[in-house]
Design a protein around this motif. Structure first.
Motif, PDB file in Angstrom:
ATOM      1  N   UNK A 221       7.132  -9.609   2.580  1.00  0.00           N
ATOM      2  CA  UNK A 221       7.976  -9.931   1.443  1.00  0.00           C
ATOM      3  C   UNK A 221       7.622 -11.303   0.864  1.00  0.00           C
ATOM      4  N   UNK A 222       7.370 -12.261   1.723  1.00  0.00           N
ATOM      5  CA  UNK A 222       6.999 -13.603   1.247  1.00  0.00           C
ATOM      6  C   UNK A 222       5.667 -13.588   0.516  1.00  0.00           C
ATOM      7  N   UNK A 223       4.712 -12.804   1.023  1.00  0.00           N
ATOM      8  CA  UNK A 223       3.434 -12.699   0.329  1.00  0.00           C
ATOM      9  C   UNK A 223       3.607 -12.118  -1.074  1.00  0.00           C
ATOM     10  N   UNK A 224       4.483 -11.137  -1.215  1.00  0.00           N
ATOM     11  CA  UNK A 224       4.728 -10.551  -2.530  1.00  0.00           C
ATOM     12  C   UNK A 224       5.426 -11.541  -3.458  1.00  0.00           C
ATOM     13  N   UNK A 225       6.341 -12.352  -2.890  1.00  0.00           N
ATOM     14  CA  UNK A 225       7.037 -13.352  -3.707  1.00  0.00           C
ATOM     15  C   UNK A 225       6.074 -14.381  -4.274  1.00  0.00           C
ATOM     16  N   UNK A 226       5.038 -14.720  -3.513  1.00  0.00           N
ATOM     17  CA  UNK A 226       4.044 -15.691  -3.976  1.00  0.00           C
ATOM     18  C   UNK A 226       2.851 -15.018  -4.645  1.00  0.00           C
ATOM     19  N   UNK A 227       3.029 -13.736  -4.995  1.00  0.00           N
ATOM     20  CA  UNK A 227       1.999 -12.938  -5.696  1.00  0.00           C
ATOM     21  C   UNK A 227       0.661 -12.950  -4.958  1.00  0.00           C
ATOM     22  N   UNK A 228       0.719 -12.925  -3.632  1.00  0.00           N
ATOM     23  CA  UNK A 228      -0.489 -12.828  -2.829  1.00  0.00           C
ATOM     24  C   UNK A 228      -0.806 -11.363  -2.564  1.00  0.00           C
ATOM     25  N   UNK A 229      -2.061 -11.092  -2.242  1.00  0.00           N
ATOM     26  CA  UNK A 229      -2.463  -9.722  -1.947  1.00  0.00           C
ATOM     27  C   UNK A 229      -1.802  -9.257  -0.654  1.00  0.00           C
ATOM     28  N   UNK A 230      -1.296  -8.046  -0.659  1.00  0.00           N
ATOM     29  CA  UNK A 230      -0.712  -7.439   0.538  1.00  0.00           C
ATOM     30  C   UNK A 230      -1.391  -6.108   0.782  1.00  0.00           C
ATOM     31  N   UNK A 231      -1.373  -5.662   2.019  1.00  0.00           N
ATOM     32  CA  UNK A 231      -1.981  -4.376   2.352  1.00  0.00           C
ATOM     33  C   UNK A 231      -1.132  -3.262   1.755  1.00  0.00           C
ATOM     34  N   UNK A 232      -1.724  -2.113   1.447  1.00  0.00           N
ATOM     35  CA  UNK A 232      -0.949  -0.991   0.904  1.00  0.00           C
ATOM     36  C   UNK A 232       0.177  -0.571   1.856  1.00  0.00           C
ATOM     37  N   UNK A 233       1.200   0.071   1.287  1.00  0.00           N
ATOM     38  CA  UNK A 233       2.385   0.445   2.055  1.00  0.00           C
ATOM     39  C   UNK A 233       2.023   1.351   3.236  1.00  0.00           C
ATOM     40  N   UNK A 234       1.139   2.328   3.000  1.00  0.00           N
ATOM     41  CA  UNK A 234       0.775   3.258   4.072  1.00  0.00           C
ATOM     42  C   UNK A 234       0.084   2.533   5.227  1.00  0.00           C
ATOM     43  N   UNK A 235      -0.815   1.610   4.894  1.00  0.00           N
ATOM     44  CA  UNK A 235      -1.510   0.866   5.940  1.00  0.00           C
ATOM     45  C   UNK A 235      -0.549  -0.066   6.667  1.00  0.00           C
ATOM     46  N   UNK A 236       0.395  -0.667   5.934  1.00  0.00           N
ATOM     47  CA  UNK A 236       1.396  -1.533   6.550  1.00  0.00           C
ATOM     48  C   UNK A 236       2.278  -0.736   7.513  1.00  0.00           C
ATOM     49  N   UNK A 237       2.682   0.462   7.078  1.00  0.00           N
ATOM     50  CA  UNK A 237       3.501   1.317   7.943  1.00  0.00           C
ATOM     51  C   UNK A 237       2.731   1.738   9.191  1.00  0.00           C
ATOM     52  N   UNK A 238       1.431   2.030   9.016  1.00  0.00           N
ATOM     53  CA  UNK A 238       0.594   2.404  10.157  1.00  0.00           C
ATOM     54  C   UNK A 238       0.481   1.243  11.145  1.00  0.00           C
ATOM     55  N   UNK A 239       0.374   0.025  10.614  1.00  0.00           N
ATOM     56  CA  UNK A 239       0.298  -1.159  11.465  1.00  0.00           C
ATOM     57  C   UNK A 239       1.595  -1.336  12.254  1.00  0.00           C
ATOM     58  N   UNK A 240       2.739  -1.154  11.604  1.00  0.00           N
ATOM     59  CA  UNK A 240       4.023  -1.288  12.282  1.00  0.00           C
ATOM     60  C   UNK A 240       4.175  -0.248  13.388  1.00  0.00           C
ATOM     61  N   UNK A 241       3.783   0.980  13.096  1.00  0.00           N
ATOM     62  CA  UNK A 241       3.879   2.042  14.092  1.00  0.00           C
ATOM     63  C   UNK A 241       3.018   1.717  15.308  1.00  0.00           C
ATOM     64  N   UNK A 242       1.802   1.211  15.064  1.00  0.00           N
ATOM     65  CA  UNK A 242       0.905   0.862  16.169  1.00  0.00           C
ATOM     66  C   UNK A 242       1.486  -0.271  17.015  1.00  0.00           C
TER      67      UNK A 242
END
Length: 414
Positions: A221-242
């Motif tokens: 969320x902080x990265x998005x607030x500062x308009x920084x690049x973030x990983x796609x939602x699917x990849x982020x969800x996959x990372x959380x699951x792992x």
């Protein structure tokens, strides 16, 4: 003459993507994320592969609850040293004295508690102060007198090894008080009803999962607030699951034996604390700055000498803590303790993503590198591989890790 051209429009894709197309899209996201973060995720993937291979080769013995618990206890002091060594390497230096310093602090603790009957909490504090003093002296010589860290710490390695021999008079000294022994061999106490699991460990695992998920979501969320690049939602969800799956598996394994070792709690606190310092604190940013580009850091107002001094002071304290842990683990102080610990810590840092030129590395990377070496050692012992071949395989692992770092740099530069 006119030509009637009919435009052909492709058939609309099924909503949300299905079948092979959806799977291919997710695979492209994963591969793209891995390529962009190869340094960060490369050794984590390698650790997973090594665990799977040895689990198969040992017939399931590697991930038995008892063996996982022993794996944590056997490698705890190397992981503590790897955290401090990672900071030293990021700052552009090296420390060859940590193995000898761990042996000296263990001997000092034995003299205080066994020979003089001192209370172990007081002895623990004094030993940490001895480590801080040793790190301060070396840091002063390196930072303020300009003597290369390789020379200073090489001299420290010889000095502390000799002082250990003098202090112990060439003999093993023990046993330690029960309270100190628990630091290296103890487990969290039992609590709550009988569930066939260690309840306190299960509770800590649930809290850790919640904290990790919250931290990852907050960071995104902080990265998005500062308009920084973030990983796609699917990849982020996959990372959380792992992450959740890995923590849950470790929690269940430990909870089905004796519970979480006390040293694991200490390690977790160190990882969280040093991880925060290196990511968010000014001190951590200054370490990266002087290791990445010393002239630019000086022009930016970074007090490089003070930072270097503090880095080696910190290394001395962590070496003292590791010395107490290994002495408590063995329940005795030995003149031969700590042999090659410095090489294991340095190898853990480089395998975990540190750069030879400084300025690159993470605390979590040091832990991953230490676990790679620990799983290699443990797996090869279970397979009855000789110590000669173990050295060969660990040397090749280090060579591959540093070679990967060089290749990754060249690729990024091109």
């Amino acid at each position: 003459m006119s030509t009637d051209v009919t435009a052909k429009t492709p058939a609309p894709a099924p909503p949300g993507g299905s079948g092979a197309a959806g799977g291919d899209g997710l695979l492209r996201l994963v591969l793209g994320g891995l390529r962009r973060n190869m340094r960060q995720y490369g050794m984590l993937i390698a650790l997973g592969l090594i665990v799977v291979l040895f689990e198969v080769w040992t017939g399931g013995d590697l991930l038995l609850p008892r063996n996982v618990s022993n794996l944590v206890l056997q490698n705890s002091y190397i992981l503590i040293l790897a955290i401090g060594m990672m900071l030293v390497i990021i700052a552009g230096h090296i420390d060859l004295s940590v193995g000898s310093l761990t042996a000296f602090v263990g001997a000092f603790a034995a003299v205080l508690t066994v020979q003089h009957g001192m209370s172990w909490p007081i002895a623990l504090v004094l030993c940490l102060l001895v480590g801080a003093a040793a790190g301060s002296v070396q840091g002063f010589l390196i930072a303020y007198l300009g003597i290369p860290s390789f020379i200073v710490t090489l001299a420290g390695m010889l000095l502390f090894r000799g002082l250990t021999e003098i202090l112990l008079k060439g003999q093993t000294l023990g046993p330690f008080p029960d309270g100190l022994q628990k630091m290296g061999n103890g487990f969290l106490p039992e609590a709550g009803p009988n569930t066939n699991y260690h309840n306190l460990t299960l509770l800590l695992g649930i809290v850790l999962i919640a904290a990790v998920v919250w931290q990852e979501v907050r960071a995104r969320r902080r990265q998005r607030e500062f308009t920084l690049d973030v990983v796609p939602v699917k990849l982020f969800a996959l990372k959380l699951v792992a992450l959740v799956a890995a923590i849950l598996a470790l929690t269940l394994l430990l909870a089905s034996y004796k519970g979480a070792p006390i040293i694991l709690i200490i390690l977790a606190a160190l990882v969280v604390g040093y991880g925060y310092v290196m990511r968010n604190a000014v001190f951590g940013r200054h370490i990266y700055a002087i290791g990445g580009n010393l002239p630019a850091a000086k022009l930016s107002g970074v007090k490089d000498k003070r930072v270097t001094f503090q880095v080696f002071l910190n290394m001395g304290v962590l070496a003292a803590l590791a010395g107490l842990v290994v002495a408590a683990r063995l329940n005795a102080a030995s003149p031969k303790a700590g042999v090659n610990f410095e090489l294991e810590a340095i190898a853990s840092s480089f395998i975990g993503g540190a750069s030879m030129s400084g300025g690159v590395g993470t605390v979590l990377g040091a832990i991953i590198g230490g676990l790679v070496l620990g799983v290699l050692n443990n797996g090869m012992n279970l397979l009855s591989v000789g110590t000669d071949w173990q050295q060969v395989i660990k040397g090749l692992a280090l060579l591959v890790a540093v070679g990967f770092d060089v290749w990754n740099k060249r690729k990024s530069g091109s």
